[in-house]
Design an enzyme around this catalytic site. Sequence first.
Site, short mmCIF file in Angstrom:
data_model
loop_
_atom_site.label_atom_id
_atom_site.label_comp_id
_atom_site.label_asym_id
_atom_site.label_seq_id
_atom_site.Cartn_x
_atom_site.Cartn_y
_atom_site.Cartn_z
N ASP A 101 0.87 -1.18 0.00
CA ASP A 101 0.00 0.00 0.00
C ASP A 101 0.91 1.23 0.00
O ASP A 101 1.34 1.72 1.04
CB ASP A 101 -0.89 -0.03 1.25
CG ASP A 101 -1.86 1.15 1.31
OD1 ASP A 101 -1.65 2.13 0.58
OD2 ASP A 101 -2.79 1.10 2.13
N ARG A 151 -0.13 4.49 1.95
CA ARG A 151 0.17 4.37 3.39
C ARG A 151 1.66 4.44 3.66
O ARG A 151 2.15 5.28 4.43
CB ARG A 151 -0.40 3.06 3.91
CG ARG A 151 0.20 2.60 5.24
CD ARG A 151 0.08 1.09 5.36
NE ARG A 151 0.60 0.59 6.61
CZ ARG A 151 1.80 0.04 6.76
NH1 ARG A 151 2.64 0.00 5.74
NH2 ARG A 151 2.19 -0.42 7.93
N GLY A 172 2.48 -1.17 17.79
CA GLY A 172 1.97 -2.09 16.78
C GLY A 172 2.90 -2.13 15.59
O GLY A 172 2.50 -1.88 14.45
N GLU A 223 5.32 -4.99 19.40
CA GLU A 223 4.42 -5.78 18.55
C GLU A 223 3.97 -7.02 19.34
O GLU A 223 4.79 -7.73 19.91
CB GLU A 223 5.15 -6.22 17.27
CG GLU A 223 4.41 -7.22 16.41
CD GLU A 223 3.05 -6.71 15.95
OE1 GLU A 223 2.10 -7.51 15.97
OE2 GLU A 223 2.94 -5.51 15.58
N GLU A 267 0.18 -2.64 27.13
CA GLU A 267 -0.28 -2.44 28.50
C GLU A 267 0.39 -3.39 29.48
O GLU A 267 0.28 -3.21 30.69
CB GLU A 267 -1.80 -2.64 28.57
CG GLU A 267 -2.60 -1.67 27.74
CD GLU A 267 -2.79 -2.12 26.29
OE1 GLU A 267 -3.57 -1.48 25.56
OE2 GLU A 267 -2.14 -3.12 25.87
N GLU A 280 0.64 3.04 13.10
CA GLU A 280 -0.34 2.91 12.04
C GLU A 280 -1.48 2.11 12.65
O GLU A 280 -1.62 0.92 12.44
CB GLU A 280 0.29 2.22 10.82
CG GLU A 280 -0.53 2.36 9.56
CD GLU A 280 -1.53 1.23 9.42
OE1 GLU A 280 -2.62 1.35 10.01
OE2 GLU A 280 -1.23 0.25 8.73
N GLU A 326 -11.39 -2.55 15.45
CA GLU A 326 -10.36 -3.22 16.23
C GLU A 326 -9.75 -2.34 17.30
O GLU A 326 -8.98 -2.80 18.11
CB GLU A 326 -9.28 -3.84 15.34
CG GLU A 326 -9.86 -5.00 14.53
CD GLU A 326 -8.82 -5.72 13.71
OE1 GLU A 326 -7.74 -5.16 13.47
OE2 GLU A 326 -9.10 -6.86 13.32
N HIS A 355 -5.25 -0.10 1.36
CA HIS A 355 -5.72 -1.40 1.84
C HIS A 355 -6.91 -1.26 2.78
O HIS A 355 -7.59 -2.24 3.09
CB HIS A 355 -4.59 -2.17 2.52
CG HIS A 355 -4.23 -1.68 3.88
ND1 HIS A 355 -3.44 -0.58 4.11
CD2 HIS A 355 -4.55 -2.16 5.11
CE1 HIS A 355 -3.29 -0.40 5.41
NE2 HIS A 355 -3.96 -1.34 6.04
#
Length: 388
Positions: A86, A89, A113, A135, A164, A179, A188, A328
């Site tokens: 993508d 992005r 993430g 991640e 967390e 992202e 989500e 995407h």
Amino acid sequence: MGNNKNMGMLTKNDKITTNNNMVLERQIETLGALGSSESPMIVPSSDDVTLDTMDGEEELVGSDQTSADYYFDSYAHFGKREMLKDTVRTKTYQNVIYQNSFLFKDKIVLDVGAGTGILSLFCAKGGAKHVYAVECSAMADTAKEIVKANGFSDVITVLKGKIEEIDFPTTHVDIIISEWMGYFLLFENMLNTVLYARDKWLVPGGVVLPDKTSLYLTAIEDAEYKQEKITFWNQVYGFDMSCIRKQAMLEPLVDTVDANQIVTHSTLLKTMDIEKMTAGDASFSAPFKLVASRNDFIHALVAYFDVTFSKCHKATGFSTGPRSRPTHWKQTVMYLEDVITICEGEALTGIMSVSQNKKNPRDLDVTVQYSFNGKRSSASRTQHYRMR
């Protein structure tokens, strides 16, 4: 839609079936190339905008994971290629980092993430003092290999786990980059994770990238799809299968909308300032007014979002709208029970309410109340949707 988040969501060529008696039969057609490898020309959608005020966890077949757990590993290998290809992005993030070295030079960065670690690599190459790439999925192990293979192990630390719950090795960061955006922007709900990291580790005056997002709504004509895949279930070889139709109407469709289908102007539903907002701000109700730009029929509402990096030397960003280069994330389509016959200048009005699902906070509950009274038709209804 920052990963392959649509593993269980409907696309235009899916055949909708019941959970108890049927399976989802994928009928994928070749749609052709949707993008190019060139750097994107960032064109916001403002020209097309008129501003107006399961009980318990679901289990996966053949797995002991719940649907909530599955989120973290479902796209660990399958969705990353789609995301990296993508170019809207990926090139936007790359340009933001490389062209704004004054933001990154000698700074400590947290990548929330991180996936393959591509944003972390950009930051390291862009002059960051150190990058912590967090991640939760199994992709974290691959990210470590990628970081090592590219010679950045001394600059990038990959941490595997939920933000967390991890034992974070520093007390503060200067920049949070992520992202986090999903389908319909909020599907989500990874946004809450970014806000948690912001409140816990970002220094006063620190930067969150991107820092602003806006959610928009428009309306389209789409008789062919609605007839073929939704109305079809009303009578199948002489039998009433409308229970399947109800399921098809409940779940929004994620797909690329042809700009020629757009019947109305767009309206702004919600703008989010990531540096200032609270987690509760992601649940909201917003009025909308969609004014027809031509005589046509309305079969569905379409939601999309824009992303802005306003802290750059020159503000930049991208749009996921149907008039912009495809991403995407595509667009989110919600079909209406009514077919609205609308004339140019007439307006479909209503209220859209968005909230986390109480039983699975990564799902979204969307309620649309709409009303229309035109020359050739009228309608008033409340519809509920569930993104899962």
